[in-house]
Scaffold this active site. Structure first.
Site, PDB file in Angstrom:
ATOM      1  N   ASN A   1      -5.300  31.131 -21.996  1.00 61.37           N
ATOM      2  CA  ASN A   1      -4.531  32.381 -21.772  1.00 61.37           C
ATOM      3  C   ASN A   1      -5.486  32.992 -20.820  1.00 61.37           C
ATOM      4  O   ASN A   1      -6.602  33.693 -21.521  1.00 61.37           O
ATOM      5  CB  ASN A   1      -4.270  32.995 -23.013  1.00 61.37           C
ATOM      6  CG  ASN A   1      -3.634  34.383 -22.731  1.00 61.37           C
ATOM      7  OD1 ASN A   1      -3.245  34.629 -21.653  1.00 61.37           O
ATOM      8  ND2 ASN A   1      -3.254  35.193 -23.827  1.00 61.37           N
ATOM      9  N   TRP A   2      -5.169  32.984 -19.614  1.00 58.59           N
ATOM     10  CA  TRP A   2      -6.036  33.656 -18.662  1.00 58.59           C
ATOM     11  C   TRP A   2      -6.032  35.166 -18.767  1.00 58.59           C
ATOM     12  O   TRP A   2      -6.847  35.930 -18.317  1.00 58.59           O
ATOM     13  CB  TRP A   2      -6.058  33.446 -17.241  1.00 58.59           C
ATOM     14  CG  TRP A   2      -6.350  31.641 -17.090  1.00 58.59           C
ATOM     15  CD1 TRP A   2      -6.818  30.925 -18.106  1.00 58.59           C
ATOM     16  CD2 TRP A   2      -6.272  30.870 -15.988  1.00 58.59           C
ATOM     17  NE1 TRP A   2      -7.137  29.525 -17.709  1.00 58.59           N
ATOM     18  CE2 TRP A   2      -6.753  29.669 -16.186  1.00 58.59           C
ATOM     19  CE3 TRP A   2      -5.968  31.197 -14.584  1.00 58.59           C
ATOM     20  CZ2 TRP A   2      -6.835  28.651 -15.273  1.00 58.59           C
ATOM     21  CZ3 TRP A   2      -6.002  30.274 -13.510  1.00 58.59           C
ATOM     22  CH2 TRP A   2      -6.523  28.794 -13.832  1.00 58.59           C
ATOM     23  N   LYS A   3      -4.939  35.940 -19.355  1.00 56.49           N
ATOM     24  CA  LYS A   3      -4.626  37.189 -19.439  1.00 56.49           C
ATOM     25  C   LYS A   3      -4.545  37.560 -17.811  1.00 56.49           C
ATOM     26  O   LYS A   3      -4.269  36.975 -17.039  1.00 56.49           O
ATOM     27  CB  LYS A   3      -5.604  37.908 -20.177  1.00 56.49           C
ATOM     28  CG  LYS A   3      -5.720  37.184 -21.455  1.00 56.49           C
ATOM     29  CD  LYS A   3      -6.437  37.932 -22.746  1.00 56.49           C
ATOM     30  CE  LYS A   3      -6.204  37.230 -23.855  1.00 56.49           C
ATOM     31  NZ  LYS A   3      -6.712  37.989 -25.066  1.00 56.49           N
TER      32      LYS A   3
ATOM     33  N   HIS B   1       2.649  37.648 -27.607  1.00 57.66           N
ATOM     34  CA  HIS B   1       1.275  37.879 -27.733  1.00 57.66           C
ATOM     35  C   HIS B   1       0.871  38.954 -28.365  1.00 57.66           C
ATOM     36  O   HIS B   1       1.389  40.306 -27.944  1.00 57.66           O
ATOM     37  CB  HIS B   1       0.686  37.566 -26.312  1.00 57.66           C
ATOM     38  CG  HIS B   1      -1.051  37.626 -26.477  1.00 57.66           C
ATOM     39  ND1 HIS B   1      -1.913  38.836 -26.513  1.00 57.66           N
ATOM     40  CD2 HIS B   1      -1.871  36.613 -26.641  1.00 57.66           C
ATOM     41  CE1 HIS B   1      -3.111  38.417 -26.675  1.00 57.66           C
ATOM     42  NE2 HIS B   1      -3.219  37.107 -26.638  1.00 57.66           N
TER      43      HIS B   1
ATOM     44  N   GLU C   1      -1.177  41.492 -27.501  1.00 59.88           N
ATOM     45  CA  GLU C   1      -1.603  42.637 -26.537  1.00 59.88           C
ATOM     46  C   GLU C   1       0.034  42.959 -25.984  1.00 59.88           C
ATOM     47  O   GLU C   1       0.013  44.227 -25.546  1.00 59.88           O
ATOM     48  CB  GLU C   1      -2.228  42.127 -25.301  1.00 59.88           C
ATOM     49  CG  GLU C   1      -3.917  42.039 -25.645  1.00 59.88           C
ATOM     50  CD  GLU C   1      -4.571  40.722 -25.132  1.00 59.88           C
ATOM     51  OE1 GLU C   1      -4.220  40.124 -24.101  1.00 59.88           O
ATOM     52  OE2 GLU C   1      -5.504  40.403 -25.820  1.00 59.88           O
TER      53      GLU C   1
ATOM     54  N   GLU D   1      -2.916  34.450 -34.435  1.00 62.88           N
ATOM     55  CA  GLU D   1      -4.013  35.079 -33.643  1.00 62.88           C
ATOM     56  C   GLU D   1      -4.289  36.416 -34.479  1.00 62.88           C
ATOM     57  O   GLU D   1      -3.331  37.563 -34.107  1.00 62.88           O
ATOM     58  CB  GLU D   1      -3.621  35.346 -32.335  1.00 62.88           C
ATOM     59  CG  GLU D   1      -3.481  33.937 -31.343  1.00 62.88           C
ATOM     60  CD  GLU D   1      -3.752  34.273 -29.824  1.00 62.88           C
ATOM     61  OE1 GLU D   1      -4.468  33.795 -29.313  1.00 62.88           O
ATOM     62  OE2 GLU D   1      -2.953  35.236 -29.442  1.00 62.88           O
TER      63      GLU D   1
ATOM     64  N   GLY E   1     -10.562  38.772 -28.545  1.00 64.32           N
ATOM     65  CA  GLY E   1     -11.731  39.320 -27.543  1.00 64.32           C
ATOM     66  C   GLY E   1     -12.837  40.304 -28.235  1.00 64.32           C
ATOM     67  O   GLY E   1     -13.590  40.975 -27.589  1.00 64.32           O
TER      68      GLY E   1
ATOM     69  N   SER F   1     -11.091  34.586 -30.215  1.00 67.28           N
ATOM     70  CA  SER F   1     -12.685  34.330 -30.115  1.00 67.28           C
ATOM     71  C   SER F   1     -13.009  32.804 -30.340  1.00 67.28           C
ATOM     72  O   SER F   1     -14.049  32.522 -31.045  1.00 67.28           O
ATOM     73  CB  SER F   1     -13.492  35.253 -31.011  1.00 67.28           C
ATOM     74  OG  SER F   1     -13.297  36.595 -30.632  1.00 67.28           O
TER      75      SER F   1
HETATM   76  P1  PGA Z   1     -10.032  35.547 -27.103  1.00 67.14           P
HETATM   77  O1  PGA Z   1      -8.433  35.825 -26.877  1.00 67.14           O
HETATM   78  O2  PGA Z   1     -10.193  33.926 -27.062  1.00 67.14           O
HETATM   79  O3  PGA Z   1     -10.407  36.161 -25.955  1.00 67.14           O
HETATM   80  O4  PGA Z   1     -10.087  36.142 -28.138  1.00 67.14           O
HETATM   81  C1  PGA Z   1      -7.493  34.833 -27.415  1.00 67.14           C
HETATM   82  C2  PGA Z   1      -5.896  35.267 -27.172  1.00 67.14           C
HETATM   83  O5  PGA Z   1      -5.523  36.508 -27.269  1.00 67.14           O
HETATM   84  O6  PGA Z   1      -4.837  34.506 -26.693  1.00 67.14           O
END
Ligand code: PGA
Length: 252
Positions: free
Chosen positions: A9-11, A96, A98, A168, A174, A214
């Site tokens: 997931n490149w966000k 997700h 976020e 998650e 993150g 992470s």
């Molecule tokens: P992260 O993000 O690996 O940077 O913790 C995971 C995600 O949000 O899919």
């Protein structure tokens, strides 16, 4: 046997050139893994087509980070399943954390997105996970159960077969704080139990449950060794081809 599935997931990262380079790095690094593992990368909407071109002759699938539930029309800024199909997407991340906690998406909206993705021929990666306060208050099971029941409401068994679930824990995303393999396994087992209750044993046994939060090259294998961890959803570490390829290799 559930085939492992690792997605990046490149966000809201990369630009056209760095995105294409990253995709090329993933393709060359995972060249010899065709058939052994499912792999996807999820760039920002605006780079889907260019990144898709870089993946074209490979076994790496393209995914989006979101989707809208309407098919077309006056929905400024939104992207439909047919548009995603049109540019070569196989997967769409739905719900997700976020999007839940920064943008404010609700369980009901996410449910509509999951439904629309499947109807439109896109495979949803449906995300669930608790906040740190919820974990501290021993509410992890309650929160994940609610997200599962509401987010997957109304799906038939046939439709459910298209879904990948991603657990998650929000406190691990993150932050560099990874759930321990035991913490991950505990919630993954709960999710599988819920799938058996909400659908049937066959669905529970075949649906893949990814862990995200992470994930790094040095913790991927330990997480994947857990019985109910079938794959990984990788954020930060998916932005470096070498790290992502190392995570994929540790997951085969
Ligand atoms: P992260 O993000 O690996 O940077 O913790 C995971 C995600 O949000 O899919």
């Amino acid at each position: 046997m559930r085939k492992s599935f690792v997605a990046g997931n490149w966000k809201m990262n990369t630009d056209v050139n760095s995105g294409v380079k990253l995709a090329e790095g993933v393709v060359s690094g995972c060249n010899d893994l065709a058939g052994k593992i499912d792999i996807a990368v999820c760039p920002p909407f605006v780079y889907l087509q260019q990144v898709g071109k870089a993946l074209q002759t490979s076994h790496i699938a393209l995914g989006s980070q979101d989707i809208y539930f309407e098919q077309k029309g006056a929905f400024t800024g939104e992207i439909s399943a047919s548009m995603l199909k049109d540019v070569g997407c196989t997967y769409a991340i739905c719900g997700h954390s976020e999007r839940r906690h920064v943008i404010g998406e609700t369980d009901d909206l996410i449910n509509k997105k999951v439904q629309a993705a499947i109807t439109g021929g896109i495979l949803p990666i449906f995300c669930v996970g608790e906040l740190l306060d919820e974990r501290k208050a021993n509410k992890t099971a309650e929160v994940v159960t609610r997200q599962m029941k509401k987010g997957l409401a109304g799906l038939t068994e046939e439709k459910m077969a298209a879904v990948t679930v991603a657990y998650e824990p929000v406190w691990a995303i993150g932050t560099g704080l990874t759930a321990t393999p035991q913490q991950a396994q505990e919630v993954h087992a709960l999710i599988r139990k819920l799938l058996a209750e909400m659908f049937d044993r066959k669905i529970a046994d075949t649906i893949r449950i990814q862990y995200g939060g992470s994930v790094k090259p040095d913790n991927a294998r330990e997480l994947m060794n857990q019985e109910d961890v079938d794959g990984l959803l990788v954020g930060g570490a998916s932005l470096k081809a070498d790290d992502f390829v190392a995570i994929v290799k540790a997951s085969v």
